[in-house]
Design an enzyme around this catalytic site. Structure first.
Site, PDB file in Angstrom:
ATOM      1  CB  SER A   1      -1.049  -0.053   1.242  1.00 37.69           C
ATOM      2  OG  SER A   1      -0.158  -0.283   2.457  1.00 37.69           O
TER       3      SER A   1
ATOM      4  CG  ASP B   1      -4.075 -11.228   2.187  1.00 38.81           C
ATOM      5  OD1 ASP B   1      -3.120 -10.672   2.038  1.00 38.81           O
ATOM      6  OD2 ASP B   1      -4.684 -11.319   3.291  1.00 38.81           O
TER       7      ASP B   1
HETATM    8  O1  CKP Z   1      -3.720  -7.298   4.189  1.00 37.78           O
HETATM    9  P1  CKP Z   1      -4.987  -7.966   4.409  1.00 37.78           P
HETATM   10  O2  CKP Z   1      -5.996  -7.257   4.866  1.00 37.78           O
HETATM   11  O3  CKP Z   1      -5.354  -8.637   3.191  1.00 37.78           O
HETATM   12  O4  CKP Z   1      -4.592  -8.862   5.309  1.00 37.78           O
HETATM   13  C1  CKP Z   1      -5.257  -9.846   6.141  1.00 37.78           C
HETATM   14  C2  CKP Z   1      -4.917 -11.065   6.875  1.00 37.78           C
HETATM   15  O5  CKP Z   1      -2.695 -12.444   8.257  1.00 37.78           O
HETATM   16  C3  CKP Z   1      -5.546 -11.681   8.057  1.00 37.78           C
HETATM   17  O6  CKP Z   1      -6.233 -12.737   7.443  1.00 37.78           O
HETATM   18  C4  CKP Z   1      -4.615 -11.821   9.139  1.00 37.78           C
HETATM   19  O7  CKP Z   1      -5.074 -12.968   9.630  1.00 37.78           O
HETATM   20  C5  CKP Z   1      -3.420 -11.264   8.629  1.00 37.78           C
HETATM   21  O8  CKP Z   1      -3.589 -10.430   7.610  1.00 37.78           O
HETATM   22  C6  CKP Z   1      -2.457 -10.745   9.767  1.00 37.78           C
HETATM   23  O9  CKP Z   1      -1.633 -11.474  10.146  1.00 37.78           O
HETATM   24  O10 CKP Z   1      -2.749  -9.824  10.058  1.00 37.78           O
HETATM   25 MG    MG Z   2      -2.455  -6.246   3.418  1.00 38.37          MG
END
Ligand code: CKP
Ligand code: MG
Length: 311
Positions: free
Chosen positions: A192, A256
């Site tokens: 980002s 993701d």
């Molecule tokens: O960057 P994003 O919002 O796509 O990532 C979300 C994921 O792995 C979420 O599933 C969470 O478990 C994590 O990022 C994390 O470790 O924060």
């Molecule tokens: Mg992310």
């Protein structure tokens, strides 16, 4: 060999429909950035494999059950009888505010080590996807991710890196120290806008970071702009894709989803414009559905959001 190989910690996300402090029911979901990407890619019909350490506890069973149900390859997973599954609480505090709490210190996933990755890497893949979350989990996980990136490059497997800075896991300076060298092994870097200088010099602007990444051999830099879409930098120039106009109900997992869409387009041999459109489409599915990966489309559903192009 799978199309996608990805490595990380899968978490169990326990979601509340209201303030956690007020109690009430929690629902159980699969979470974890890398497993979200694996699910997104698998739903579109590509072969995806996910590796990591999974506890032998009940939540570890749940994790594997979900991944198998999505058709994600889990043959390379290491089971850890000594440590619990990492948890994440996702609190819908108000209609507009969701809060995340981790209970992942000392988890099975965070005990990842190089030996867990040797066989999966040797089996090969068309692309290895890594995120900046896993190296923040422990010294052994950091070493494992560094090793995986180097092993992939040595084997001719291109690496995709999503910076994914998590402030609750480490500071910007600690992240930069690890992620900037890691980015030099990647062919695709995704960040980002506010994460971009974590793979460059502190405070460096977008064009400076991109120029430096190109110099180090990266060929595509994707800068995610949230509701503004995304910008792709390649040596041929800059291309922008708009976000689709959808109702945002849950932005966790959107990054993701974007990555899964982009990689799916890459596996399908689409040009940059096509890859970006698919990335934006999956991002739109993710923000307009609840759950980290539940709302992602199957291939026949890709056109469901046609007509929601940015106005
Ligand atoms: O960057 P994003 O919002 O796509 O990532 C979300 C994921 O792995 C979420 O599933 C969470 O478990 C994590 O990022 C994390 O470790 O924060
Ligand atoms: Mg992310």
């Amino acid at each position: 060999t799978p199309d996608l190989l990805t490595v990380g910690e899968a978490l169990v996300s326990l979601r509340s429909a209201g303030p956690l402090a007020a109690g009430g029911a929690l629902t159980t979901h699969l979470a974890g950035a890398e497993s979200n990407v694996a699910v997104g890619v698998a739903r579109l019909g590509h072969r995806a494999a996910w590796v990591g350490r999974v506890s032998t506890d009940e939540f570890g069973e749940f994790t594997l059950r979900q991944l198998r149900a999505e058709g994600v390859g889990v043959d390379g997973v290491t089971r850890d009888p000594d440590r619990p599954t990492g948890l994440m609480f996702l609190e819908q505090r108000t209609a507009d505010v969701t809060r995340v709490q981790y209970h992942r210190a000392g988890s099975a996933g965070s005990a990842l080590r190089v030996d867990d990755l040797r066989a999966p890497l040797a089996a090969g893949a068309r692309m290895l996807h890594l995120t900046g979350i896993t190296p923040a989990l422990s010294d052994t996980a950091r070493e494992a991710i560094r090793w995986a990136a180097e092993a992939a490059v040595a084997a001719g497997i291109p690496v995709c890196l999503d910076v994914n800075h998590r402030v609750r896991l480490w500071s910007r300076d600690s992240a930069r120290e690890v992620l900037a060298p890691l980015a030099g092994h990647a062919s695709t870097v995704i960040a980002s806008a506010d994460e971009l200088d974590l793979v460059g010099d502190p405070g460096a602007d977008e064009s400076a970071v991109v120029a430096e990444l190109f110099r180090r051999g990266v060929d595509t830099v994707l800068v995610k702009l949230g509701s503004e879409g995304a910008r792709a930098h390649t040596p041929a120039g800059v291309e922008h894709v708009g976000a689709l106009a959808v109702t945002a109900v849950d932005t966790v997992g959107a990054g993701d989803a974007f990555t899964a869409g982009y990689l799916s387009g890459w596996f399908d041999g689409l040009d940059l414009t096509g890859r970006l459109r698919r990335a934006a489409t999956l991002g739109a599915f993710a923000v307009s559905s609840r759950g980290d990966c539940e709302g992602l489309p199957r291939r026949a559903e890709l056109s469901l959001l046609d007509g929601h192009e940015a106005g």
